[in-house]
Motif scaffolding. Structure first.
Motif, PDB file in Angstrom:
ATOM      1  N   ASP A 190      32.669 -20.082 -29.456  1.00 24.97           N
ATOM      2  CA  ASP A 190      33.311 -20.774 -30.666  1.00 24.97           C
ATOM      3  C   ASP A 190      32.225 -20.882 -31.888  1.00 24.97           C
ATOM      4  OD1 ASP A 190      35.666 -21.655 -29.704  1.00 24.97           O
ATOM      5  OD2 ASP A 190      34.934 -23.203 -28.699  1.00 24.97           O
ATOM      6  N   ARG A 191      31.428 -22.037 -31.994  1.00 22.31           N
ATOM      7  CA  ARG A 191      30.531 -22.160 -32.985  1.00 22.31           C
ATOM      8  C   ARG A 191      29.187 -22.163 -32.402  1.00 22.31           C
ATOM      9  NH1 ARG A 191      32.332 -22.777 -38.149  1.00 22.31           N
ATOM     10  NH2 ARG A 191      34.392 -23.396 -38.421  1.00 22.31           N
ATOM     11  N   LEU A 192      29.051 -21.987 -31.055  1.00 26.05           N
ATOM     12  CA  LEU A 192      27.840 -21.962 -30.343  1.00 26.05           C
ATOM     13  C   LEU A 192      27.598 -20.704 -29.675  1.00 26.05           C
ATOM     14  CD1 LEU A 192      28.165 -25.225 -28.474  1.00 26.05           C
ATOM     15  CD2 LEU A 192      26.735 -24.795 -30.272  1.00 26.05           C
ATOM     16  N   CYS A 193      26.510 -20.469 -28.962  1.00 23.22           N
ATOM     17  CA  CYS A 193      26.304 -19.322 -28.410  1.00 23.22           C
ATOM     18  C   CYS A 193      25.966 -19.667 -26.512  1.00 23.22           C
ATOM     19  CB  CYS A 193      25.144 -18.154 -28.670  1.00 23.22           C
ATOM     20  SG  CYS A 193      25.546 -17.590 -30.379  1.00 23.22           S
ATOM     21  N   ASN A 194      26.418 -18.748 -25.826  1.00 22.05           N
ATOM     22  CA  ASN A 194      25.893 -18.626 -24.429  1.00 22.05           C
ATOM     23  C   ASN A 194      24.629 -17.836 -24.285  1.00 22.05           C
ATOM     24  OD1 ASN A 194      27.529 -20.762 -23.172  1.00 22.05           O
ATOM     25  ND2 ASN A 194      29.101 -19.385 -22.971  1.00 22.05           N
ATOM     26  N   LEU A 195      23.548 -18.260 -23.715  1.00 18.14           N
ATOM     27  CA  LEU A 195      22.376 -17.554 -23.459  1.00 18.14           C
ATOM     28  C   LEU A 195      22.428 -17.399 -22.197  1.00 18.14           C
ATOM     29  CD1 LEU A 195      19.869 -19.142 -25.877  1.00 18.14           C
ATOM     30  CD2 LEU A 195      21.220 -17.432 -26.478  1.00 18.14           C
ATOM     31  N   ARG A 196      22.366 -16.105 -21.580  1.00 23.31           N
ATOM     32  CA  ARG A 196      22.155 -15.779 -20.214  1.00 23.31           C
ATOM     33  C   ARG A 196      20.938 -15.406 -19.862  1.00 23.31           C
ATOM     34  NH1 ARG A 196      25.897 -14.315 -15.891  1.00 23.31           N
ATOM     35  NH2 ARG A 196      27.558 -14.130 -17.482  1.00 23.31           N
ATOM     36  N   LEU A 214      26.865 -16.569 -33.766  1.00 23.39           N
ATOM     37  CA  LEU A 214      26.433 -15.173 -33.260  1.00 23.39           C
ATOM     38  C   LEU A 214      26.014 -14.359 -34.239  1.00 23.39           C
ATOM     39  CD1 LEU A 214      26.448 -13.721 -30.535  1.00 23.39           C
ATOM     40  CD2 LEU A 214      28.418 -12.620 -30.929  1.00 23.39           C
ATOM     41  N   LYS A 215      26.703 -14.300 -35.659  1.00 21.36           N
ATOM     42  CA  LYS A 215      26.226 -13.606 -36.819  1.00 21.36           C
ATOM     43  C   LYS A 215      24.679 -13.962 -37.047  1.00 21.36           C
ATOM     44  CE  LYS A 215      28.795 -16.222 -40.106  1.00 21.36           C
ATOM     45  NZ  LYS A 215      29.777 -16.166 -41.226  1.00 21.36           N
ATOM     46  N   TYR A 216      24.281 -15.292 -37.064  1.00 23.28           N
ATOM     47  CA  TYR A 216      22.933 -15.668 -37.323  1.00 23.28           C
ATOM     48  C   TYR A 216      22.107 -15.316 -36.388  1.00 23.28           C
ATOM     49  CZ  TYR A 216      25.874 -18.208 -40.894  1.00 23.28           C
ATOM     50  OH  TYR A 216      26.600 -18.502 -41.909  1.00 23.28           O
ATOM     51  N   VAL A 217      22.586 -15.421 -34.935  1.00 18.80           N
ATOM     52  CA  VAL A 217      21.791 -15.125 -33.893  1.00 18.80           C
ATOM     53  C   VAL A 217      21.241 -13.440 -33.991  1.00 18.80           C
ATOM     54  CG1 VAL A 217      21.499 -14.918 -31.412  1.00 18.80           C
ATOM     55  CG2 VAL A 217      22.397 -16.969 -32.487  1.00 18.80           C
ATOM     56  N   GLU A 218      22.140 -12.683 -34.179  1.00 16.69           N
ATOM     57  CA  GLU A 218      22.031 -11.409 -34.544  1.00 16.69           C
ATOM     58  C   GLU A 218      20.921 -10.843 -35.434  1.00 16.69           C
ATOM     59  OE1 GLU A 218      24.473  -7.347 -35.557  1.00 16.69           O
ATOM     60  OE2 GLU A 218      25.276  -9.189 -36.093  1.00 16.69           O
ATOM     61  N   GLU A 219      20.832 -11.716 -36.585  1.00 18.55           N
ATOM     62  CA  GLU A 219      19.723 -11.552 -37.529  1.00 18.55           C
ATOM     63  C   GLU A 219      18.519 -11.831 -37.334  1.00 18.55           C
ATOM     64  OE1 GLU A 219      21.255 -13.442 -40.929  1.00 18.55           O
ATOM     65  OE2 GLU A 219      22.959 -12.159 -41.134  1.00 18.55           O
TER      66      GLU A 219
END
Length: 148
Positions: free
Chosen positions: A67-73, A86-91
């Motif tokens: 959704d509007r969060l990311c799961n970090l493994r 995810l699009k902001y995390v990618e950058e």
């Protein structure tokens, strides 16, 4: 040991130049490990108790959209939530060796165990922690550029 800092404008902003005497070359792996371990810390949410935790970025194996969060493994197998899309995390994570492989997943390139071609022009990745992911056709060019 003396530590001297100098500026070199030709370096990229994410690069660090370490110069040593040739005798110290045997100690480079120790220097590299010390520098990498001092990397950036990230504030994440522990899904079990909804508390904030600090983790080093280099301990992340993969990042999946939720959704509007990311799961970090993490490399250890633990899962945390990160309060960004995810699009902001990618950058943000590109400078740390992370690349996007499909619409839902970003992986840490340092944690790839092996990869192989599959049907329909896709590539399957096997991570060091045992997780398997597929690179979609749209992101294969980026992946090949990183590993060429």
């Amino acid at each position: 040991m003396n530590i001297v800092f100098k500026v070199k404008e030709q370096l990229a902003t994410e690069d660090v130049l370490v110069m040593t005497h040739p005798v110290k070359q045997k100690e480079w792996p120790q220097f590299r490990q010390a520098i990498e371990q001092s990397g950036k810390m990230l504030t994440v949410i522990n899904g079990k108790n909804n508390r904030n935790s600090q983790i080093p970025i280099n301990s992340i194996s993969s990042i999946e959209s939720e959704d509007r969060l990311c799961n970090l493994r993490l490399v250890s197998g633990e899962m945390f939530l990160y309060n960004k899309r995810l699009k902001y995390v990618e950058e943000e994570f590109a400078v740390y060796g992370f690349i996007r492989i499909n619409n839902q997943v970003i992986i840490n390139c340092k944690e790839i165990e092996q990869f192989s071609a599959t049907t329909n022009a896709r590539i399957e990745l096997l991570m060091k922690d045992g997780a398997a992911y597929f690179i979609s056709r749209h992101y294969i060019k980026t992946f090949r550029r990183v590993f060429s």
